[in-house]
Design a protein around this motif. Structure first.
Motif, short mmCIF file in Angstrom:
data_model
loop_
_atom_site.label_atom_id
_atom_site.label_comp_id
_atom_site.label_asym_id
_atom_site.label_seq_id
_atom_site.Cartn_x
_atom_site.Cartn_y
_atom_site.Cartn_z
N ASN A 58 -1.32 55.35 -25.00
CA ASN A 58 -0.50 56.47 -24.16
C ASN A 58 0.59 55.68 -23.43
O ASN A 58 0.20 55.03 -22.38
CB ASN A 58 -1.55 57.15 -23.38
CG ASN A 58 -2.47 57.93 -24.16
OD1 ASN A 58 -3.62 57.66 -23.85
ND2 ASN A 58 -2.24 59.04 -24.93
N LYS A 59 1.62 56.12 -23.59
CA LYS A 59 2.96 55.34 -22.75
C LYS A 59 3.12 56.15 -21.33
O LYS A 59 3.13 55.38 -20.36
CB LYS A 59 4.46 55.42 -23.50
CG LYS A 59 4.26 54.42 -24.50
CD LYS A 59 5.86 54.53 -24.97
CE LYS A 59 5.95 53.52 -26.19
NZ LYS A 59 5.98 52.09 -25.78
N PHE A 60 2.78 57.41 -21.47
CA PHE A 60 2.63 58.14 -20.09
C PHE A 60 1.28 58.53 -19.69
O PHE A 60 0.59 59.12 -20.41
CB PHE A 60 3.52 59.55 -20.38
CG PHE A 60 3.36 60.51 -19.25
CD1 PHE A 60 4.39 60.14 -18.12
CD2 PHE A 60 2.71 61.54 -19.19
CE1 PHE A 60 4.62 60.99 -17.15
CE2 PHE A 60 2.78 62.29 -17.93
CZ PHE A 60 3.51 62.21 -16.87
N ARG A 61 0.89 57.83 -18.65
CA ARG A 61 -0.27 58.12 -18.10
C ARG A 61 -0.25 58.77 -16.67
O ARG A 61 -0.11 57.97 -15.65
CB ARG A 61 -1.11 56.82 -18.20
CG ARG A 61 -1.28 56.18 -19.47
CD ARG A 61 -1.82 55.09 -19.68
NE ARG A 61 -3.53 55.31 -19.05
CZ ARG A 61 -4.35 54.37 -18.79
NH1 ARG A 61 -4.05 53.05 -18.85
NH2 ARG A 61 -5.54 54.86 -18.54
N PRO A 62 -0.75 59.87 -16.48
CA PRO A 62 -0.90 60.60 -14.85
C PRO A 62 -2.18 59.83 -14.33
O PRO A 62 -3.02 59.40 -15.18
CB PRO A 62 -0.98 62.15 -15.21
CG PRO A 62 -1.59 62.16 -16.81
CD PRO A 62 -1.24 61.01 -17.41
N ALA A 97 2.14 59.12 -11.71
CA ALA A 97 2.01 59.02 -13.18
C ALA A 97 2.55 57.58 -13.35
O ALA A 97 3.75 56.87 -12.54
CB ALA A 97 2.63 59.85 -14.05
N THR A 98 2.39 56.77 -14.53
CA THR A 98 3.06 55.78 -15.07
C THR A 98 3.62 55.96 -16.26
O THR A 98 3.19 56.79 -17.18
CB THR A 98 2.16 54.51 -14.81
OG1 THR A 98 1.04 54.60 -15.89
CG2 THR A 98 1.45 54.03 -13.64
N TYR A 99 4.80 55.26 -16.76
CA TYR A 99 5.37 55.25 -17.95
C TYR A 99 5.63 53.75 -18.67
O TYR A 99 6.24 53.12 -17.77
CB TYR A 99 6.48 56.01 -17.94
CG TYR A 99 7.15 55.95 -19.42
CD1 TYR A 99 6.83 57.14 -20.41
CD2 TYR A 99 8.21 55.09 -19.91
CE1 TYR A 99 7.30 57.31 -21.58
CE2 TYR A 99 8.63 55.45 -21.19
CZ TYR A 99 8.09 56.23 -21.90
OH TYR A 99 8.59 56.26 -23.22
N ASP A 100 5.01 53.22 -19.65
CA ASP A 100 5.05 51.94 -20.03
C ASP A 100 6.52 51.94 -20.88
O ASP A 100 6.57 52.47 -21.73
CB ASP A 100 3.80 51.81 -20.88
CG ASP A 100 2.52 51.73 -20.25
OD1 ASP A 100 2.60 51.78 -19.07
OD2 ASP A 100 1.64 51.54 -20.84
N PHE A 122 6.22 48.72 -16.58
CA PHE A 122 5.98 50.11 -16.37
C PHE A 122 6.97 50.80 -15.16
O PHE A 122 7.09 50.20 -14.21
CB PHE A 122 4.61 50.49 -16.19
CG PHE A 122 3.90 50.02 -14.87
CD1 PHE A 122 3.90 50.88 -13.67
CD2 PHE A 122 3.25 48.53 -14.90
CE1 PHE A 122 3.19 50.48 -12.51
CE2 PHE A 122 2.69 48.23 -13.83
CZ PHE A 122 2.71 49.17 -12.55
#
Length: 373
Positions: free
Chosen positions: A241-245, A315-318, A324
């Motif tokens: 998952n690139k987007f991870r809350p 949230a993070t986005y890779d 990120f």
């Protein structure tokens, strides 16, 4: 002591994985389970205090019922201090006004100095003073303003989902806005002497203006140190998952130094210190006239340290496995206490002490770029 305790706590938590759990599959520094143990990010941090001002509590060294000789005092100061809300007070006011405007009597009970009419000290008598020992100034207070700074977030990941985060940042300068006007609620009785005794007891009641907290662009400023420690749970999986809350909760520590007060407010408080000392010096008339005293008042401003709970959603986005973007919103139910002291530099005696609770309750937004390793 509190800063030292916090430093020890952070150090202990950071070294815990390497010392106590070196062989654990969950706490090992080895990267065999597919995710990076450490991450660090830097970015823009914006704090928006949500709290409102609280009334300022004021204490002085003038106990209830303090007796002080009046001495030399302007006629206007005496007239303005008479309690005209009662029939007796109105009668005293009218009688004294008539006497001051009767040439023969006026020359006996008063004198002119630089075109200002003063009651003679031998007839001004002695005052019994109430109302100055302590009071709460309603509709006043202090509020912290919004601040921006560079934020730094460091995470140690126990597992792919569970991590410990240390929040920090370059300590910003916080402006503190003032609200309202502070008045001293003087009351009491004046007993004229000599020929003035024919007036009888004169009831006194006057709200004496001390300072305007709204003057200038701010009431005070301080440097704020606001580190925090949080336990985070991040949804999703590394490499999938690139987007991870994530959600988090922990504790924030607040420490304030480099406190500076508005120069106008400081001057007003110094004048109030002179007023208090003049009463101690048997010069209540000089206190009403706002004259300097035998004291050398100095003003000190302090703020208490505090710990407070903090919660976060983010949230993070890779972009890549190691790089990120991160964004978060945090809220902390935080307050501290501001304390103001006016002391006599000559003797060290405390003349005035004031305090108020500052509800900071910051809503903190953060946007940054990070790297995992």
């Amino acid at each position: 002591m509190m800063k030292k305790s916090l430093t020890c706590l952070i150090t202990g938590l950071c070294t815990l994985p390497t010392l106590a759990f070196a062989d654990s599959p969950y706490f090992s520094l080895k990267d065999g389970d597919g995710f990076k143990r450490f991450s660090v990010s830097a970015g823009w941090l914006h704090a928006m205090p949500q709290g409102s001002a609280n009334p300022i509590n004021v204490n002085t060294s003038i106990a209830e019922g303090t007796q002080s000789k009046v001495g030399s005092v302007t006629a206007d100061s005496v007239l303005n201090a008479i309690d005209r809300s009662t029939k007796e007070g109105e009668e005293k006011y009218n009688t004294l006004t008539t006497l001051l405007n009767t040439p023969l009597v006026s020359n006996i009970i008063s004198e002119k100095i630089d075109n200002v009419t003063y009651l003679r000290s031998n007839i001004s008598g002695e005052a019994t003073i109430n109302g100055l020992s302590n009071w709460q100034a309603q509709d006043t207070g202090l509020e912290a303003e919004n601040v921006d700074t560079v934020g730094i977030m460091v995470n140690y990941h126990f597992t792919d989902n569970l991590s410990l985060e240390i929040k920090a940042g370059i300590p910003p300068k916080v402006d503190i806005k003032g609200k309202g006007q502070i008045y001293a609620p003087l009351s009491g009785i004046d007993k004229p002497a000599g020929i003035g005794a024919v007036l009888g007891d004169i009831p006194l009641k006057q709200d004496i203006h001390i300072t305007d907290l709204t003057q200038g662009d701010k009431a005070a400023s301080a440097r704020a140190w606001l580190p925090a420690i949080e336990l985070h749970y991040q949804f999703g999986k590394s490499g999938v998952n690139k987007f991870r809350p994530y959600v988090g909760a922990g504790v924030m520590y607040a420490y304030f130094n480099d406190l500076k007060m508005n120069s106008g407010i400081e001057s007003d408080l110094i004048a109030a210190g002179h007023m208090i000392q003049n009463i101690h010096d048997d010069k209540a008339g000089a206190a009403l006239d706002g004259k300097t005293s035998s004291a050398d008042p100095v003003v000190k401003l302090k703020a208490t340290d505090t710990f407070a709970p903090i919660v976060t959603i983010g949230a993070t986005y890779d972009f890549k496995p190691n790089w990120f973007a991160v964004g978060s919103v945090s809220y902390s139910k935080m307050n501290n206490e501001a304390k103001i002291y006016v002391t006599d530099r000559n003797t060290g005696k405390e003349l005035i002490r004031a305090n108020t609770k500052i509800d900071i309750d910051p809503l903190i937004t953060y946007v940054g770029v990070g790297y995992r390793f």
